[in-house]
Design an enzyme around this catalytic site. Structure first.
Site, short mmCIF file in Angstrom:
data_model
loop_
_atom_site.label_atom_id
_atom_site.label_comp_id
_atom_site.label_asym_id
_atom_site.label_seq_id
_atom_site.Cartn_x
_atom_site.Cartn_y
_atom_site.Cartn_z
N ARG A 96 9.10 -8.15 -5.18
CA ARG A 96 9.74 -6.87 -5.56
C ARG A 96 10.79 -7.13 -6.65
O ARG A 96 10.88 -6.39 -7.62
CB ARG A 96 10.39 -6.23 -4.33
CG ARG A 96 9.37 -5.67 -3.34
CD ARG A 96 10.04 -4.88 -2.23
NE ARG A 96 10.64 -5.71 -1.20
CZ ARG A 96 10.09 -5.99 -0.01
NH1 ARG A 96 8.92 -5.48 0.31
NH2 ARG A 96 10.72 -6.75 0.86
N PHE A 129 0.89 2.54 -1.54
CA PHE A 129 1.16 1.80 -0.30
C PHE A 129 2.64 1.37 -0.30
O PHE A 129 2.96 0.20 -0.14
CB PHE A 129 0.26 0.57 -0.17
CG PHE A 129 -1.20 0.85 -0.43
CD1 PHE A 129 -2.01 1.29 0.59
CD2 PHE A 129 -1.76 0.69 -1.70
CE1 PHE A 129 -3.37 1.54 0.38
CE2 PHE A 129 -3.11 0.94 -1.92
CZ PHE A 129 -3.92 1.37 -0.88
N ASP A 132 2.54 6.82 0.45
CA ASP A 132 2.20 6.11 1.68
C ASP A 132 1.61 7.09 2.68
O ASP A 132 1.96 8.27 2.69
CB ASP A 132 3.42 5.41 2.29
CG ASP A 132 3.02 4.27 3.22
OD1 ASP A 132 3.11 3.10 2.80
OD2 ASP A 132 2.61 4.55 4.37
N ASN A 149 -2.97 9.69 0.90
CA ASN A 149 -3.86 8.54 0.91
C ASN A 149 -3.94 8.00 -0.51
O ASN A 149 -4.32 8.71 -1.44
CB ASN A 149 -5.24 9.00 1.39
CG ASN A 149 -6.18 7.82 1.59
OD1 ASN A 149 -6.12 6.84 0.85
ND2 ASN A 149 -7.03 7.93 2.59
N ALA A 150 -3.58 6.74 -0.68
CA ALA A 150 -3.53 6.15 -2.02
C ALA A 150 -4.90 6.20 -2.71
O ALA A 150 -4.98 6.37 -3.93
CB ALA A 150 -3.02 4.72 -1.94
N ASP A 152 -0.16 -2.53 -3.05
CA ASP A 152 0.18 -3.46 -1.96
C ASP A 152 -0.39 -2.94 -0.65
O ASP A 152 0.34 -2.54 0.25
CB ASP A 152 1.71 -3.60 -1.88
CG ASP A 152 2.14 -4.62 -0.84
OD1 ASP A 152 1.31 -5.46 -0.44
OD2 ASP A 152 3.32 -4.58 -0.43
N CYS A 183 -2.87 -9.21 1.38
CA CYS A 183 -2.27 -10.02 2.45
C CYS A 183 -3.33 -10.46 3.45
O CYS A 183 -3.01 -10.91 4.54
CB CYS A 183 -1.13 -9.28 3.13
SG CYS A 183 -1.62 -7.70 3.82
N1 SAH Z 1 4.82 -2.35 -0.55
C1 SAH Z 1 5.46 -2.23 0.74
C2 SAH Z 1 4.62 -2.77 1.88
C3 SAH Z 1 3.26 -2.12 2.00
S1 SAH Z 1 2.44 -2.42 3.49
C4 SAH Z 1 6.81 -2.94 0.69
O1 SAH Z 1 7.12 -3.60 -0.31
O2 SAH Z 1 7.56 -2.83 1.65
C5 SAH Z 1 1.10 -1.33 3.41
C6 SAH Z 1 1.46 0.14 3.54
O3 SAH Z 1 0.28 0.89 3.28
C7 SAH Z 1 1.94 0.61 4.90
O4 SAH Z 1 3.19 1.21 4.75
C8 SAH Z 1 0.89 1.64 5.36
O5 SAH Z 1 1.50 2.76 6.01
C9 SAH Z 1 0.31 2.07 4.06
N2 SAH Z 1 -1.07 2.57 4.05
C10 SAH Z 1 -2.15 2.13 4.74
N3 SAH Z 1 -3.27 2.75 4.32
C11 SAH Z 1 -2.90 3.61 3.32
C12 SAH Z 1 -3.59 4.51 2.48
N4 SAH Z 1 -4.92 4.67 2.56
N5 SAH Z 1 -2.88 5.20 1.55
C13 SAH Z 1 -1.55 5.04 1.44
N6 SAH Z 1 -0.84 4.20 2.21
C14 SAH Z 1 -1.50 3.49 3.14
#
Ligand code: SAH
Length: 389
Positions: free
Chosen positions: A208, A223, A244, A271-272, A292, A332
């Protein structure tokens, strides 16, 4: 009383001698009478001592190496291991009061996780052995670090493989529902009992900070969870937008923006996959995109579907990036090595007719140290790619 012995097969012994820390059940030749979570002496078929380990009666990982020396695994050993872990963090953690204090095998304490959020510690005991010693760890952590509270986030699924229940709660001290800590000069709130993982994705902290150094213009943080990438980059960017699926995460991200008096950030629940598609089709463009996602490949069987998922989001992201822009793309999943992620993004770049350069190939923050001889301790990949044209 001497510790019980576990004799490995030649293959199990070789694996350990080559530097690995786990031995599978099929690589065990003989054992004394063992209780779940026992500390055992490992030997090769010829009787040669190989190290001390913790035994699990349920997991396929039957023993996990603690140390290769013939030393007692008592309170004193555990105390010294915790102190060494803390000293290591003093060297590698910069500009943060939330970080991983203990990362299991990498700190000689297999399956023990301790995350620090300011003065509160969150514990995970992910095997029979660390579960059995939980009270000892709580006592030693209190003695060494004097935390305000110690919580347990024993809700990861891996505990089921050990025959252990899911548990979340306060083990010591008092905790009033939210902790504030900082990283990269920003303040964040953490919900340690209900947030994801132990409350945050501490492993992305350095990424970050590093990403913020490249980000200019308009950023789309897919995400986004509680807004980490977006808010760290907000001062350099003209605007940041976070997406998110979790309403709790979006609400926390909005509070984090206020906490830091950031006014050019918006966060929304969506939804991303849908948002990327809509922006692509609508011709909306950005100067930086962060991807992410959660681990799409939880096991080998889900790899083909995971590959399609990674390809889809990377392709869309590349299509909405302006020339000169930045793509930060992460995985991850342990089952997706860096080479595969590079291959997927390269395919996406060809399909999107974009020319990319690799600016940085990064991994988890150094407070989650990767053991050179144990690839399982390396799970996070973060590629920083520049869009030339
Ligand atoms: N980038 C963040 C961590 C991301 S973890 C940081 O730096 O803290 C992954 C995230 O994706 C989670 O918060 C989860 O709620 C979200 N997520 C899971 N599937 C998703 C989707 N289809 N669209 C958007 N968000 C999603």
């Amino acid at each position: 009383m001497p510790e019980p012995q576990v004799t490995l097969t030649p293959r199990g012994a070789r694996r350990l001698l080559l530097g690995h820390h786990w031995v599978y059940r099929s690589d065990i030749q003989a054992t004394d009478n063992l209780e779940p979570g026992d500390t055992v002496r490992l030997r090769d078929p010829g009787g040669r001592f190989l190290g001390k380990a913790w035994f699990s009666s349920r997991s396929q990982i039957a023993v996990r190496l603690i140390v290769r020396d013939d030393v007692p695994i008592d309170d004193d050993y555990l105390r010294r291991a915790l102190q060494a872990a803390a000293r290591f963090r003093q060297r590698v953690v910069e500009n943060a009061t939330a970080y991983r204090l203990v990362y299991g095998e990498s700190d000689g304490l297999p399956t023990l996780i301790v995350d620090r959020y300011a003065d509160t510690l969150v514990l995970q005991t992910l095997s029979q052995a660390t579960e059995r010693r939980q009270e000892t760890f709580v006592r030693l952590l209190e003695e060494l670090f004097h935390p305000t509270a110690i919580l347990e986030r024993n809700d990861p699924k891996v505990r089921l493989l050990e025959g252990l229940e899911q548990r979340v709660g306060v083990l010591a001290g008092s905790y009033d529902g939210e902790i504030e800590a900082c990283e990269n000069g920003r303040r964040f709130g953490y919900d340690l009992l209900h947030g994801q993982k132990t409350g945050a994705f501490l492993d992305q902290r350095e990424n970050r900070g590093a990403a913020a150094g490249y980000i200019r213009g308009e950023l789309l943080d897919c995400f986004c969870y509680t807004g980490g990438f977006a808010l760290t980059a907000a001062a350099q960017a003209s605007s940041v937008e976070g997406i998110d699926l979790s309403p709790a995460a979006v609400a926390a991200a909005q509070r984090n923006a206020e906490r830091n008096q950031i006014t050019n950030a918006t966060f929304r629940e969506a939804n991303a996959f849908d948002v990327l598609k809509q922006y692509d089709e609508a011709g909306r463009r950005f100067d930086a995109v962060v991807l992410d996602p959660p681990a799409f490949a939880k096991n080998r069987a889900s790899l083909p579907a995971a590959r399609r998922g990674y390809k889809e989001i990377n392709l869309r992201a590349l299509k909405i990036l302006r020339p000169g822009g930045l793509l930060v793309t992460c995985s991850c999943s342990h089952h997706v090595p860096e080479s595969l992620l590079l291959e997927i993004v390269a395919e996406a770049a060809v399909d999107a007719r974009r020319q990319l350069v690799v600016l940085e190939r990064r991994t988890q923050a150094r407070d989650h140290p990767i053991l050179l001889t144990m690839p399982e301790t390396h799970y996070l990949k973060a590629l920083f790619l520049g869009v030339l044209s």
